[in-house]
Design a protein around this motif. Structure first.
Motif, mmCIF file in Angstrom:
data_model
loop_
_atom_site.group_PDB
_atom_site.id
_atom_site.type_symbol
_atom_site.label_atom_id
_atom_site.label_comp_id
_atom_site.label_asym_id
_atom_site.label_seq_id
_atom_site.Cartn_x
_atom_site.Cartn_y
_atom_site.Cartn_z
ATOM 1 N N ILE A 43 6.705 -3.312 0.741
ATOM 2 C CA ILE A 43 6.142 -4.258 -0.226
ATOM 3 C C ILE A 43 6.013 -3.583 -1.593
ATOM 4 C CG2 ILE A 43 4.061 -5.562 -0.830
ATOM 5 C CD1 ILE A 43 3.580 -5.827 2.245
ATOM 6 N N ASN A 94 -1.418 -2.138 0.187
ATOM 7 C CA ASN A 94 -0.232 -2.904 -0.218
ATOM 8 C C ASN A 94 -0.243 -4.330 0.345
ATOM 9 O OD1 ASN A 94 0.991 -0.815 -1.740
ATOM 10 N ND2 ASN A 94 1.656 0.152 0.159
ATOM 11 N N LEU A 148 -1.038 -6.901 -1.392
ATOM 12 C CA LEU A 148 -0.625 -7.818 -2.449
ATOM 13 C C LEU A 148 0.535 -7.201 -3.230
ATOM 14 C CD1 LEU A 148 -4.081 -7.394 -2.922
ATOM 15 C CD2 LEU A 148 -3.658 -9.664 -3.811
ATOM 16 N N ALA A 149 1.463 -8.049 -3.668
ATOM 17 C CA ALA A 149 2.553 -7.600 -4.534
ATOM 18 C C ALA A 149 2.602 -8.524 -5.735
ATOM 19 C CB ALA A 149 3.882 -7.632 -3.779
ATOM 20 N N THR A 150 2.621 -7.928 -6.937
ATOM 21 C CA THR A 150 2.636 -8.737 -8.161
ATOM 22 C C THR A 150 3.823 -8.353 -9.037
ATOM 23 O OG1 THR A 150 0.240 -8.547 -8.102
ATOM 24 C CG2 THR A 150 1.171 -9.612 -10.016
ATOM 25 N N PHE A 151 4.525 -9.343 -9.546
ATOM 26 C CA PHE A 151 5.665 -9.056 -10.439
ATOM 27 C C PHE A 151 5.790 -10.199 -11.433
ATOM 28 C CE2 PHE A 151 6.659 -10.241 -6.115
ATOM 29 C CZ PHE A 151 7.188 -11.503 -6.263
ATOM 30 N N VAL A 171 2.008 -12.118 -4.305
ATOM 31 C CA VAL A 171 2.342 -12.506 -2.935
ATOM 32 C C VAL A 171 1.355 -11.762 -2.040
ATOM 33 C CG1 VAL A 171 4.117 -12.383 -1.131
ATOM 34 C CG2 VAL A 171 4.777 -12.765 -3.522
ATOM 35 N N ILE A 172 0.710 -12.471 -1.111
ATOM 36 C CA ILE A 172 -0.330 -11.860 -0.276
ATOM 37 C C ILE A 172 0.157 -11.693 1.156
ATOM 38 C CG2 ILE A 172 -2.697 -12.066 0.590
ATOM 39 C CD1 ILE A 172 -3.412 -13.659 -1.818
ATOM 40 N N PHE A 173 -0.155 -10.525 1.735
ATOM 41 C CA PHE A 173 0.130 -10.266 3.151
ATOM 42 C C PHE A 173 -1.208 -10.091 3.875
ATOM 43 C CE2 PHE A 173 3.917 -9.120 0.897
ATOM 44 C CZ PHE A 173 4.946 -9.535 1.724
ATOM 45 N N GLY A 196 -1.287 -7.914 -12.320
ATOM 46 C CA GLY A 196 -0.972 -6.908 -11.304
ATOM 47 C C GLY A 196 -2.089 -5.922 -11.009
ATOM 48 N N SER A 209 -2.862 -5.843 -7.132
ATOM 49 C CA SER A 209 -1.946 -5.140 -6.232
ATOM 50 C C SER A 209 -1.891 -3.648 -6.548
ATOM 51 C CB SER A 209 -0.551 -5.762 -6.269
ATOM 52 O OG SER A 209 -0.114 -5.937 -7.580
ATOM 53 N N ASP A 210 -2.118 -3.268 -7.814
ATOM 54 C CA ASP A 210 -2.182 -1.841 -8.125
ATOM 55 C C ASP A 210 -3.392 -1.202 -7.453
ATOM 56 O OD1 ASP A 210 0.055 -2.050 -9.637
ATOM 57 O OD2 ASP A 210 -0.971 -2.101 -11.578
ATOM 58 N N GLU A 218 7.994 -4.272 -5.149
ATOM 59 C CA GLU A 218 7.271 -4.509 -6.398
ATOM 60 C C GLU A 218 7.795 -3.572 -7.503
ATOM 61 O OE1 GLU A 218 2.601 -5.407 -6.729
ATOM 62 O OE2 GLU A 218 3.063 -3.283 -6.606
ATOM 63 N N ARG A 264 9.596 -4.849 -10.921
ATOM 64 C CA ARG A 264 8.980 -4.543 -12.226
ATOM 65 C C ARG A 264 9.946 -3.759 -13.118
ATOM 66 N NH1 ARG A 264 2.620 -2.957 -11.069
ATOM 67 N NH2 ARG A 264 2.008 -4.917 -10.097
#
Lengths: 304, 119
Positions: free
Chosen positions: B53, A80, A82-85, A90-92, A71, A74-75, B57, B61
């Protein structure tokens, strides 16, 4: 010498001024349409297209076998995109500003960059005008990136006129950065004044000398003039609200092509702007307009 | 199973906020332990873009399996869907009312975003 035509308010006549200035300049000139979301200089310039360059931006792509879903990417991303979990992000791509930060912060080298098309740049020769226009693809939001590419193609050895997008947002800032002088085109209405004030704040922040052109004189009121007088902002030209100009515009004709009486006025303006640039400590901030609208040099009081 | 509710309040008596991306915060309610956890989302109120988004997230999390809110846009929905988080739209006034509706099975799961981006 680089001059930008900007406005704050849309529809005040930026393109009209840009095209007519370019057509009246005696020497070789570059005209660059930076309003990449709605370029319209081409409506008044007919020439031969010499080149169409596709402009790409590097966008992140994930090598999933290397990604541990930490992550960091995305951090880091302020936009925003990219979103990571837990797993790969997931890429926009439509939100990506192509800064490359996600690739740099990835400790596992799981991010590579892949070119993604954002638009094109046309190069067109129109007599002594080298005309460049950026056209952003529909749905793409990276106007600034295309403006930056346009400015990279600019030949610094030739005088250049940049036609800016309306408003005071990022693509306008990108257009104005590094220019020597800004012409702010406005109309004498409350809307024109409101947006002129915003544009003045912007060019002052960027520390670029500027002057004002009032288009469609005869409508509205005198508040734009009062504002300029109070703030010692030179009004370099006034163009009347003339139906014949609008008719010529609607047919794709330039003012100077249809009304010879305007030729001298544009010629004087372009000569004064570009000629002054050759004087080392002159600069255009020394130009003022007197009450009858003539430009004069405040150093020696000579009418230009 | 954990449910995330959108709210600007501090407990289950608070009002359900119909916004998702730029809502002040979330309360994550654990159906097994009946515990609630407050999660701040204020960093998103001034986000230049992609607030939905980032909010998605955040709740993923936090371990949420379900989201109960008013509206959810396409990008947030895509992230939530990718993580297997079920999204429910509710017009309930309080989080307690929304929780009751969830328990009684009257909330309908959304299978697509119910608003456009920046609605």
């Amino acid at each position: 010498m680089k001059i930008a035509i900007a406005s704050g308010k849309g529809g005040t006549g930026k393109t009209t001024i840009a095209v007519n200035l370019a057509k009246n300049l005696a020497q070789q000139v570059q005209l660059v349409d930076c309003d990449v979301e709605e370029p319209n200089c081409h409506l008044f310039l007919h020439g031969d297209k010499t080149e169409t360059e596709v402009v790409n931006l590097p966008m992140p792509e994930i090598i999933t076998s290397r990604c541990d879903g930490c992550g960091e990417c995305s951090d880091f991303c302020e936009f925003n995109a990219l979103a990571t979990f837990g797993g790969p992000p997931v890429i926009f791509p439509e939100l990506c500003h192509a800064c490359g930060g996600c690739r740099i912060v990835c400790t596992r080298k799981a991010i590579v960059e892949v070119d993604k098309r954002i638009g094109i740049i046309d190069s067109i020769n129109v007599d002594k005008i080298t005309f460049l226009q950026g056209v952003l693809d529909i749905g793409v939001q990276s106007a600034v990136a295309l403006v930056d590419k346009l400015k990279q193609k600019n030949d610094p050895s030739i005088h250049t006129i940049f036609d800016a997008p309306p408003g005071t947002s990022c693509p306008v800032v990108a257009t104005l950065q590094g220019v020597d002088y800004v012409l702010l085109v406005t109309e004498p209405t409350p809307f024109g004044l409101n947006d002129l004030k915003l544009a003045v704040l912007l060019v002052r922040e960027l520390k670029i000398p500027f002057g004002v052109i009032v288009n469609r004189m005869g409508i509205g009121d005198r508040r734009v003039h009062e504002f300029c007088e109070k703030d010692a902002i030179p009004i370099l030209m006034e163009i009347p609200d003339d139906r014949r100009i609008a008719e010529a515009y609607s047919k794709g004709h330039s003012i100077v092509d249809v009304f010879p009486e305007y030729q001298n006025r544009f010629k004087e303006l372009s000569d004064s702007l570009f000629k002054n640039s050759d004087k080392k400590n002159g600069g255009n901030s020394v130009l003022r307009s007197n009450k009858s609208g003539d430009l004069y040099n405040i150093k020696d009081q000579s009418i230009v | 199973m954990k449910i995330a509710f959108t709210t600007s309040g501090k407990d289950m008596e608070a009002t359900l906020d119909p916004r998702f991306g730029r809502v002040a915060g979330f309360i994550v309610y654990d159906l097994e332990t009946l515990e609630t956890k407050l999660i701040d989302n204020s960093q998103n109120s001034g986000a230049v873009q992609g607030a939905g988004i980032n909010a998605a997230e955040t709740i993923i999390r936090a371990g949420a399996n379900c989201l109960v809110t008013g509206n959810c846009g396409p990008k947030a929905f895509r992230v939530l869907q990718a993580a297997g988080v079920k999204v429910y739209s509710s017009e309930a006034q309080s989080l307690t009312d929304a929780l009751d509706a969830f328990r009684s099975g009257t909330l309908v799961e959304m299978n697509t975003a119910n608003v456009k981006g920046h609605w």
